[in-house]
Design a protein around this motif. Structure first.
Motif, PDB file in Angstrom:
ATOM      1  N   GLU A  15       1.179  -1.443  -0.143  1.00  0.00           N
ATOM      2  CA  GLU A  15       0.144   0.001   0.209  1.00  0.00           C
ATOM      3  C   GLU A  15       0.775   1.161   0.200  1.00  0.00           C
ATOM      4  O   GLU A  15       1.838   1.044   0.376  1.00  0.00           O
ATOM      5  CB  GLU A  15      -1.038   0.100   1.065  1.00  0.00           C
ATOM      6  N   ARG A  17       0.262   5.560   0.885  1.00  0.00           N
ATOM      7  CA  ARG A  17      -0.321   6.218   1.485  1.00  0.00           C
ATOM      8  C   ARG A  17       0.004   7.788   0.639  1.00  0.00           C
ATOM      9  O   ARG A  17       1.559   7.806   1.332  1.00  0.00           O
ATOM     10  CB  ARG A  17      -0.661   6.445   2.546  1.00  0.00           C
ATOM     11  N   THR A  33       4.073  -4.909  10.303  1.00  0.00           N
ATOM     12  CA  THR A  33       3.586  -3.733   8.868  1.00  0.00           C
ATOM     13  C   THR A  33       5.036  -2.984   8.952  1.00  0.00           C
ATOM     14  O   THR A  33       5.200  -1.531  10.245  1.00  0.00           O
ATOM     15  CB  THR A  33       2.264  -2.925   8.893  1.00  0.00           C
ATOM     16  N   ASP A 114      -1.660   2.517  11.108  1.00  0.00           N
ATOM     17  CA  ASP A 114      -2.815   3.387  11.455  1.00  0.00           C
ATOM     18  C   ASP A 114      -1.749   4.708  10.071  1.00  0.00           C
ATOM     19  O   ASP A 114      -2.925   5.613  10.658  1.00  0.00           O
ATOM     20  CB  ASP A 114      -3.301   2.916  12.187  1.00  0.00           C
ATOM     21  N   TYR A 115      -0.198   4.913  10.388  1.00  0.00           N
ATOM     22  CA  TYR A 115       0.058   5.958   9.662  1.00  0.00           C
ATOM     23  C   TYR A 115      -0.382   6.357   8.799  1.00  0.00           C
ATOM     24  O   TYR A 115      -0.824   5.874   7.462  1.00  0.00           O
ATOM     25  CB  TYR A 115       1.099   5.808   9.838  1.00  0.00           C
ATOM     26  N   LYS A 117      -3.422   7.787   7.626  1.00  0.00           N
ATOM     27  CA  LYS A 117      -4.625   6.453   7.466  1.00  0.00           C
ATOM     28  C   LYS A 117      -5.880   7.634   7.246  1.00  0.00           C
ATOM     29  O   LYS A 117      -6.144   8.472   8.904  1.00  0.00           O
ATOM     30  CB  LYS A 117      -4.828   5.429   7.280  1.00  0.00           C
ATOM     31  N   LYS A 118      -7.460   7.237   6.601  1.00  0.00           N
ATOM     32  CA  LYS A 118      -7.899   8.351   7.084  1.00  0.00           C
ATOM     33  C   LYS A 118      -8.665   8.671   8.039  1.00  0.00           C
ATOM     34  O   LYS A 118      -9.403   6.933   8.222  1.00  0.00           O
ATOM     35  CB  LYS A 118      -8.929   8.798   5.693  1.00  0.00           C
TER      36      LYS A 118
END
Length: 120
Positions: A15, A17, A33, A114-115, A117-118
């Motif tokens: 992924e 971001r 992760t 979760d860094y 991440k909306k």
């Protein structure tokens, strides 16, 4: 037969971001992760990620290995860290980092799920 070794390459991240003045590429390996962050000069968490996270400061705990650039980190309690190449940093949630004059690159371990991440 179960797999006891794995390898992954950030050039094929699971992924990516993107956010203003930066990005984090994520891979999950061995149940963890890991992120590769690339931050442009002038990047500030408060301007680039805070609008996404919607928190006062960064709430992700980090263990980071700094590869390039200088990253100044100010903790909620006022503690300041200046991180340079070949340095490692461990910190609890509650940071407000910013990248100095040149591009910053680092590898981030815990806390990356979760860094940037909306927020829900």
């Amino acid at each position: 037969m179960p797999r006891d070794t794995e390898k992954k390459d950030f050039s094929r991240a699971d992924e990516v971001r993107n956010f203003p003045k930066g990005k984090v590429e994520l891979i999950t390996i061995g149940g963890a992760t890991i992120g590769r962050a690339t931050l442009e000069p002038g990047w500030r968490w408060s301007k680039s990620v805070q609008p996404i996270a919607k928190t006062k400061s960064c709430e992700a705990p980090h263990f980071q290995y700094h590869v390039a650039g200088t990253l100044k980190v100010v903790m909620d309690d006022g503690t300041e860290l200046v991180c340079k190449p070949a340095m490692c940093r461990s910190c609890r949630p509650g940071t407000m980092p910013g990248c100095r004059k040149r591009e910053c690159r680092d590898r981030r371990f815990p806390g990356m799920v979760d860094y940037a991440k909306k927020a829900a």
